[in-house]
Design a protein around this motif. Sequence first.
Motif, mmCIF file in Angstrom:
data_model
loop_
_atom_site.group_PDB
_atom_site.id
_atom_site.type_symbol
_atom_site.label_atom_id
_atom_site.label_comp_id
_atom_site.label_asym_id
_atom_site.label_seq_id
_atom_site.Cartn_x
_atom_site.Cartn_y
_atom_site.Cartn_z
ATOM 1 N N ALA A 55 0.810 -1.220 0.000
ATOM 2 C CA ALA A 55 0.000 0.000 0.000
ATOM 3 C C ALA A 55 0.845 1.271 0.000
ATOM 4 C CB ALA A 55 -0.949 -0.003 1.193
ATOM 5 N N ARG A 56 2.139 1.163 0.257
ATOM 6 C CA ARG A 56 3.018 2.321 0.118
ATOM 7 C C ARG A 56 3.122 2.765 -1.341
ATOM 8 N NH1 ARG A 56 8.454 0.523 3.450
ATOM 9 N NH2 ARG A 56 7.445 -0.253 5.357
ATOM 10 N N PHE A 57 2.842 1.843 -2.250
ATOM 11 C CA PHE A 57 3.081 2.093 -3.664
ATOM 12 C C PHE A 57 1.804 2.101 -4.508
ATOM 13 C CE2 PHE A 57 6.588 -0.282 -1.751
ATOM 14 C CZ PHE A 57 7.652 0.594 -1.979
ATOM 15 N N ARG A 75 -8.060 -4.390 12.717
ATOM 16 C CA ARG A 75 -7.978 -4.118 14.157
ATOM 17 C C ARG A 75 -6.529 -4.038 14.615
ATOM 18 N NH1 ARG A 75 -7.238 -7.326 18.377
ATOM 19 N NH2 ARG A 75 -7.542 -9.215 17.127
ATOM 20 N N GLU A 76 -5.715 -4.992 14.197
ATOM 21 C CA GLU A 76 -4.320 -5.027 14.632
ATOM 22 C C GLU A 76 -3.493 -3.908 14.008
ATOM 23 O OE1 GLU A 76 -2.980 -8.976 13.786
ATOM 24 O OE2 GLU A 76 -4.413 -9.899 15.194
ATOM 25 N N SER A 77 -3.965 -3.383 12.876
ATOM 26 C CA SER A 77 -3.265 -2.291 12.206
ATOM 27 C C SER A 77 -3.697 -0.925 12.725
ATOM 28 C CB SER A 77 -3.517 -2.357 10.693
ATOM 29 O OG SER A 77 -3.135 -3.603 10.166
ATOM 30 N N GLY A 78 -4.734 -0.902 13.538
ATOM 31 C CA GLY A 78 -5.253 0.369 14.028
ATOM 32 C C GLY A 78 -5.954 1.175 12.959
ATOM 33 N N LEU A 79 -6.452 0.487 11.920
ATOM 34 C CA LEU A 79 -7.132 1.160 10.813
ATOM 35 C C LEU A 79 -8.636 1.016 10.956
ATOM 36 C CD1 LEU A 79 -4.960 -0.069 7.779
ATOM 37 C CD2 LEU A 79 -4.841 2.159 8.924
ATOM 38 N N ASN A 80 -9.348 2.066 10.633
ATOM 39 C CA ASN A 80 -10.800 1.985 10.572
ATOM 40 C C ASN A 80 -11.213 1.476 9.201
ATOM 41 O OD1 ASN A 80 -11.277 3.057 13.181
ATOM 42 N ND2 ASN A 80 -10.908 5.128 12.399
ATOM 43 N N SER A 93 -13.132 -1.906 3.715
ATOM 44 C CA SER A 93 -12.370 -0.929 2.944
ATOM 45 C C SER A 93 -11.876 0.218 3.807
ATOM 46 C CB SER A 93 -13.210 -0.382 1.779
ATOM 47 O OG SER A 93 -14.432 0.145 2.238
ATOM 48 N N SER A 94 -10.623 0.584 3.564
ATOM 49 C CA SER A 94 -10.030 1.783 4.133
ATOM 50 C C SER A 94 -9.535 2.618 2.959
ATOM 51 C CB SER A 94 -8.879 1.426 5.080
ATOM 52 O OG SER A 94 -7.822 0.806 4.370
ATOM 53 N N SER A 95 -8.726 3.615 3.212
ATOM 54 C CA SER A 95 -8.327 4.514 2.132
ATOM 55 C C SER A 95 -7.501 3.813 1.059
ATOM 56 C CB SER A 95 -7.542 5.701 2.693
ATOM 57 O OG SER A 95 -6.402 5.248 3.408
#
Length: 215
Positions: A55-57, A75-80, A93-95
Amino acid sequence: MEAQFWLTCWQNNELGFQLDDAHPLLQQCLPALLTGRKRVLVPLCGKSLDMHYLARFLPVVGAELSTIACRDFFRESGLNADVETLAAFQRYSSSDITLWQGDFFALTAAQTGECDLVYDRAALIALPAPMRCQYVAKLRQLLPSGATILLISLEYPQHEKQGPPFCVPQDEIRTLFAGCEIEQLATLDLTGKGFARRRFATSLLLEQAYSITLP
């Protein structure tokens, strides 16, 4: 392997494929394959940290059978993550990362979008031989001409161990992806070290990275 086998592995927290960082062969081989790419598909993605690296790229589209894996990844990534039901799938889905939870073989190109790069580190080697043929046929269905697959395969003496993970040697890869442009990119010798969180005694254990471009 039947779907229930993998669902049970997640329920029992038997995550032998899981790594604690981005795969070294991914980091080594990805840069040369990025030019002009729009989006990357990660089949049978689990909760792999490789997706954060990708996802960096590029925007990442993952496909995963287990609800536990999709839930825990965010959850473990702290992402909504926004979660919605679409046909036979749950879409998380996230950004930058979208996970389709459901049967990979039921996915459509409309769902995966403009994926012209695939990263496969733990999909092909997770499947027994008859399902490997089905899996490759599904990739060909989902991907456009010119799409590239970064495949990390596993090799060991097949009489010394029963999969998964399965041994998928170069000659089988060339048969499965007949008509494609195939280049071996790198080798990682794991002999005596084990595979991810699994430890098994084989006289040889190699991870092989390939670039496979569809005609």
